[in-house]
Design a protein around this motif. Sequence first.
Motif, mmCIF file in Angstrom:
data_model
loop_
_atom_site.group_PDB
_atom_site.id
_atom_site.type_symbol
_atom_site.label_atom_id
_atom_site.label_comp_id
_atom_site.label_asym_id
_atom_site.label_seq_id
_atom_site.Cartn_x
_atom_site.Cartn_y
_atom_site.Cartn_z
ATOM 1 N N PRO A 1 -13.864 10.865 36.007
ATOM 2 C CA PRO A 1 -13.550 9.622 35.596
ATOM 3 C C PRO A 1 -12.441 9.550 34.730
ATOM 4 N N TYR A 2 -12.167 10.546 34.123
ATOM 5 C CA TYR A 2 -10.894 10.720 33.218
ATOM 6 C C TYR A 2 -9.775 10.830 33.944
ATOM 7 N N PHE A 3 -9.831 11.668 34.914
ATOM 8 C CA PHE A 3 -8.628 12.002 35.951
ATOM 9 C C PHE A 3 -8.222 10.608 36.702
ATOM 10 N N GLU A 4 -9.271 9.915 37.084
ATOM 11 C CA GLU A 4 -9.182 8.762 37.899
ATOM 12 C C GLU A 4 -8.376 7.704 36.985
ATOM 13 N N GLY A 5 -8.621 7.871 35.686
ATOM 14 C CA GLY A 5 -8.557 6.739 34.620
ATOM 15 C C GLY A 5 -6.671 6.914 34.374
ATOM 16 N N ILE A 6 -6.235 8.345 34.290
ATOM 17 C CA ILE A 6 -4.978 8.605 34.038
ATOM 18 C C ILE A 6 -3.879 8.772 35.238
#
Length: 216
Positions: free
Chosen positions: A196-201
Amino acid sequence: MARKTREEAEQTRHLLLDTAEQVFWDKGVAGTSLSDIATAAGLTRGAIYWHFSNKLDLFNALCDRIMPQLMTLDEALLDESTCPALRLWQHGHAMFALLRDDPRIRRICGIHHLGCEQVGEMAPLLLEQISWTQEKQAKLHQVLLSAQAQQLLRPGIDPRLAALGLHSLYGGLMHSWLLTPEDDTIHQQLAALLSPYFEGIFKQGCWLPPLPPATE
């Protein structure tokens, strides 16, 4: 004879460090005295002072033992021959694999996170931790700047803030696992936790390892 004496002194130093690692892990740093370590090692208190000036000096020497492995991780992180987004993804997985598989790194990280009060004689550790944290965030920031230059970040993402968030995510997951190391959920589900974090940035999927070629 002199060479043998140096070898014996080095063996004693390693014994003290091995013993301190275990006693700090069992009792915490504040709850452990140099006399406790000497007794557990079957040595005199004077043997400790021959090698280490105080508990902080011994603790720093303990941490130095794992630095080569951590530096190897950072070298891979900063290797510009690989996609920066993929480097960050692989760095996170390599870091947690090392924590899971290496008992020494697990204990020393556990002592840092859970068993070391940065007060009194150990107060200088706070400045060292701040410096280490800033250095680690700077490395993540460097990689994210490279990702930005390659147009891999989503619009509006600030590389400096993204580095701070990623470092905090790693630290929080590490702390949670060290509290309950018998629970392997974080290691088994690390990809799901980081995604989720990688998808967000990052833009769609650019951090994922390439799929192996299809076989006929």
